[in-house]
Design a protein around this motif. Structure first.
Motif, mmCIF file in Angstrom:
data_model
loop_
_atom_site.group_PDB
_atom_site.id
_atom_site.type_symbol
_atom_site.label_atom_id
_atom_site.label_comp_id
_atom_site.label_asym_id
_atom_site.label_seq_id
_atom_site.Cartn_x
_atom_site.Cartn_y
_atom_site.Cartn_z
ATOM 1 N N GLU A 150 0.847 -1.188 0.000
ATOM 2 C CA GLU A 150 0.000 0.000 0.000
ATOM 3 C C GLU A 150 0.885 1.241 0.000
ATOM 4 N N GLU A 151 0.245 2.397 -0.127
ATOM 5 C CA GLU A 151 0.939 3.664 0.082
ATOM 6 C C GLU A 151 0.440 4.255 1.388
ATOM 7 N N LEU A 166 -6.517 -12.734 -4.993
ATOM 8 C CA LEU A 166 -6.925 -11.355 -5.239
ATOM 9 C C LEU A 166 -8.007 -10.969 -4.229
ATOM 10 N N ARG A 167 -7.850 -9.801 -3.631
ATOM 11 C CA ARG A 167 -8.868 -9.308 -2.698
ATOM 12 C C ARG A 167 -10.226 -9.238 -3.379
ATOM 13 N N SER A 168 -10.207 -8.794 -4.626
ATOM 14 C CA SER A 168 -11.465 -8.611 -5.353
ATOM 15 C C SER A 168 -12.218 -9.921 -5.538
ATOM 16 N N LEU A 215 -13.255 -8.222 -0.833
ATOM 17 C CA LEU A 215 -12.651 -7.559 0.314
ATOM 18 C C LEU A 215 -12.259 -6.142 -0.091
ATOM 19 N N ASN A 216 -12.979 -5.170 0.417
ATOM 20 C CA ASN A 216 -12.779 -3.779 0.040
ATOM 21 C C ASN A 216 -12.106 -2.992 1.164
ATOM 22 N N VAL A 266 -3.856 0.347 -2.249
ATOM 23 C CA VAL A 266 -3.662 -0.979 -1.659
ATOM 24 C C VAL A 266 -3.765 -2.011 -2.778
ATOM 25 N N THR A 267 -2.778 -2.883 -2.878
ATOM 26 C CA THR A 267 -2.751 -3.839 -3.976
ATOM 27 C C THR A 267 -3.894 -4.850 -3.878
ATOM 28 N N ASP A 268 -4.355 -5.270 -5.051
ATOM 29 C CA ASP A 268 -5.384 -6.310 -5.104
ATOM 30 C C ASP A 268 -4.764 -7.672 -4.795
#
Length: 248
Positions: free
Chosen positions: A89-90, A215-217, A221-222, A232-234
């Motif tokens: 993430e940043e 993958l979060r998607s 997961l949001n 934030v990376t997927d």
């Protein structure tokens, strides 16, 4: 000037309200109960019992005599095992790597030292509520808004193996294989394949790692919109580092 001051006050109020929302919705992080997993057990041997045998592919066939002597059922030892996730993430405009870890996990592995191809992996259960990163605020956001693990309904993540591939002819470490199964996070279940590496294998101890990328998607997961966090990376790496000992 008054308008600027009002905007500052409103912005501060929003930040405070957001912080309170994350804080209270995230709960304490304390597990509601001890984490357990279904045991691996031998299939029934009587005709009557066979008609009621479960169809789960992780249930082994009966072993008798010399063959049974080579089979050991191991269970994950929490004192030497962890489950973790890693993503990027940043944070405040700078790249950051986030790692969440817990030792609240359970599961069994059955190793046939005489015929390794007959070895099995049982269901793995992880208490998602107890995952910890380097930020208590982030942990509360994970429990409250991302994994919803503060709720008893979604406290646990489960992995139910459906196939084991690439087992070697013998269980002499080190060796690697893959385990494919159904990973369930909240209400979403997806097929995931873990690469497993065994670094130590004996009839008294099993040591290794398991790794997969998801993958979060895929699991819906949001990431909630919070100050200082962006991009934030997927992609999420899942890791299991385990020590297993013979089940009692």
């Amino acid at each position: 000037m008054k308008r600027i001051g009002l905007l500052v006050v409103i912005g501060a109020a929003i930040v405070i309200a957001l912080g309170a929302w994350v804080f209270f919705s995230g709960g304490s992080g304390e597990p509601s109960t001890e984490v357990t997993a279904p045991p691996i057990s031998a299939a029934p041997t009587t005709e009557a019992a066979t008609t009621e045998a479960p169809t789960d592919t992780t249930v082994p066939t009966p072993t008798t005599g010399a063959a049974a002597a080579n089979v050991v059922v191991f269970e994950l030892d929490q004192s030497g095992s962890t489950a973790s996730f890693t993503l990027n993430e940043e944070l405040s405009g700078s790249p950051a790597t986030v790692v969440g870890v817990t030792d609240e996990l359970a599961g069994q592995i059955q190793v046939d030292f005489g015929e390794s191809a007959n070895s099995l992996v049982g269901d793995i259960v992880i208490n998602a509520r107890t995952l910890e990163t380097d930020s208590a605020f982030r942990d509360r956001a994970i429990r409250g808004q991302i994994l919803n693990s503060a709720s008893d309904e979604f406290e646990f993540i489960t992995f139910a193996p459906t196939s084991v591939d690439g087992l070697p002819a013998d269980a002499t470490a080190p060796f690697a294989f893959t385990v494919t199964g159904d990973l369930t996070i909240r209400t979403v279940t997806q097929s995931v394949t873990f690469t497993v590496e065994i670094t130590e294998a004996s009839e008294t101890m099993l040591v290794g790692t398991a790794t997969a990328e998801v993958l979060r998607s895929d699991f819906d997961l949001n990431i909630p919109s919070v100050p200082r966090v962006a991009n934030v990376t997927d992609e999420v790496q899942l890791d299991l580092s385990f020590t297993a000992i013979p089940a009692e």
